[in-house]
Design a protein around this motif. Structure first.
Motif, short mmCIF file in Angstrom:
data_model
loop_
_atom_site.label_atom_id
_atom_site.label_comp_id
_atom_site.label_asym_id
_atom_site.label_seq_id
_atom_site.Cartn_x
_atom_site.Cartn_y
_atom_site.Cartn_z
N CYS A 44 0.84 -1.14 0.05
CA CYS A 44 0.02 -0.02 0.06
C CYS A 44 0.92 1.39 -0.14
O CYS A 44 1.94 1.23 0.53
CB CYS A 44 -1.03 0.06 1.19
SG CYS A 44 -0.23 0.21 2.65
N HIS A 61 -1.96 5.04 7.29
CA HIS A 61 -0.70 4.17 7.16
C HIS A 61 -0.39 3.94 5.93
O HIS A 61 -1.53 3.46 4.94
CB HIS A 61 -0.93 3.01 8.07
CG HIS A 61 -0.04 1.89 7.68
ND1 HIS A 61 1.47 1.87 8.22
CD2 HIS A 61 0.20 0.89 6.74
CE1 HIS A 61 1.99 0.82 7.46
NE2 HIS A 61 1.13 0.13 6.76
N CYS A 63 2.59 1.43 3.69
CA CYS A 63 3.73 0.50 3.76
C CYS A 63 5.03 1.07 3.08
O CYS A 63 6.07 1.43 3.58
CB CYS A 63 3.60 -0.64 3.16
SG CYS A 63 2.43 -1.80 4.18
N CYS A 130 1.41 -4.35 8.13
CA CYS A 130 0.39 -3.26 7.63
C CYS A 130 -1.06 -3.84 8.39
O CYS A 130 -1.50 -4.89 8.24
CB CYS A 130 0.18 -3.56 6.20
SG CYS A 130 -0.91 -2.59 5.32
N GLN A 132 -3.99 -2.94 7.17
CA GLN A 132 -4.95 -3.14 6.37
C GLN A 132 -6.19 -2.49 6.88
O GLN A 132 -7.14 -3.27 6.88
CB GLN A 132 -5.20 -4.73 6.15
CG GLN A 132 -3.85 -5.29 5.27
CD GLN A 132 -3.66 -4.76 3.78
OE1 GLN A 132 -4.66 -4.81 3.25
NE2 GLN A 132 -2.72 -4.29 3.47
ZN LIG Z 1 0.45 -1.81 3.82
#
Ligand SMILES: [Zn+2]
Length: 144
Positions: A44, A61, A63, A130, A132
């Motif tokens: 992401c 957030h 990554c 992550c 998610q």
């Molecule tokens: Zn991510």
């Protein structure tokens, strides 16, 4: 990409050798209690979160931002944005549909499952755990 080409399979599990972009073995998966890890879904990023979900998700957030921060905080490795290559989404189930598309399916992972890697050369591993926050597979609720 060389890992996928070398093993003729997009999915990773025990026995998979992760290859460098110079076609050298970097790591081997020597144990895997999950059995499915995604190589195609990507990581992401603020841009993808915005496109996939909503403009207001841009600041959540990402990554890619975590990795950029990690390399910025560790100048001793001499890494730049160009060194951040394709990622592996360990424990993520992203099957390929019959039409050739990708779907994000409910996880086949669970607490306690693990992957064990054996290094075949010196490697630097960047990990982003992550949360998610926006994908249906987590019901938008991060799990332990
Ligand atoms: Zn991510």
């Amino acid at each position: 990409m060389d890992t996928i080409r070398a093993q003729n399979n997009v999915y990773l599990s025990t026995g998979t050798v992760l290859m460098s972009n110079l076609n050298k073995p970097m790591l081997e998966i020597v144990a895997d209690t999950c059995g499915r890890h995604d190589t195609l879904g990507g990581a992401c990023a603020t841009e993808s979160n915005t496109v996939r979900y909503a403009l207001e998700k841009k600041c959540m957030h990402a990554c890619r931002d975590s990795w950029m921060l990690a390399i910025a905080e560790h100048e001793e490795y001499g890494l730049s944005k160009r060194d951040i290559t394709h990622n592996i989404n360990f424990f993520m189930n992203v099957p390929i549909s019959h039409e050739g598309g990708l779907t994000f399916e409910d996880g086949i992972s669970a607490p306690g499952k693990y992957v064990e890697l054996e290094a075949k050369m010196d490697v630097i591993v960047l990990i982003s755990n992550c949360p998610q926050l926006t994908t249906p597979v987590t019901d938008t609720i991060p799990h332990p």
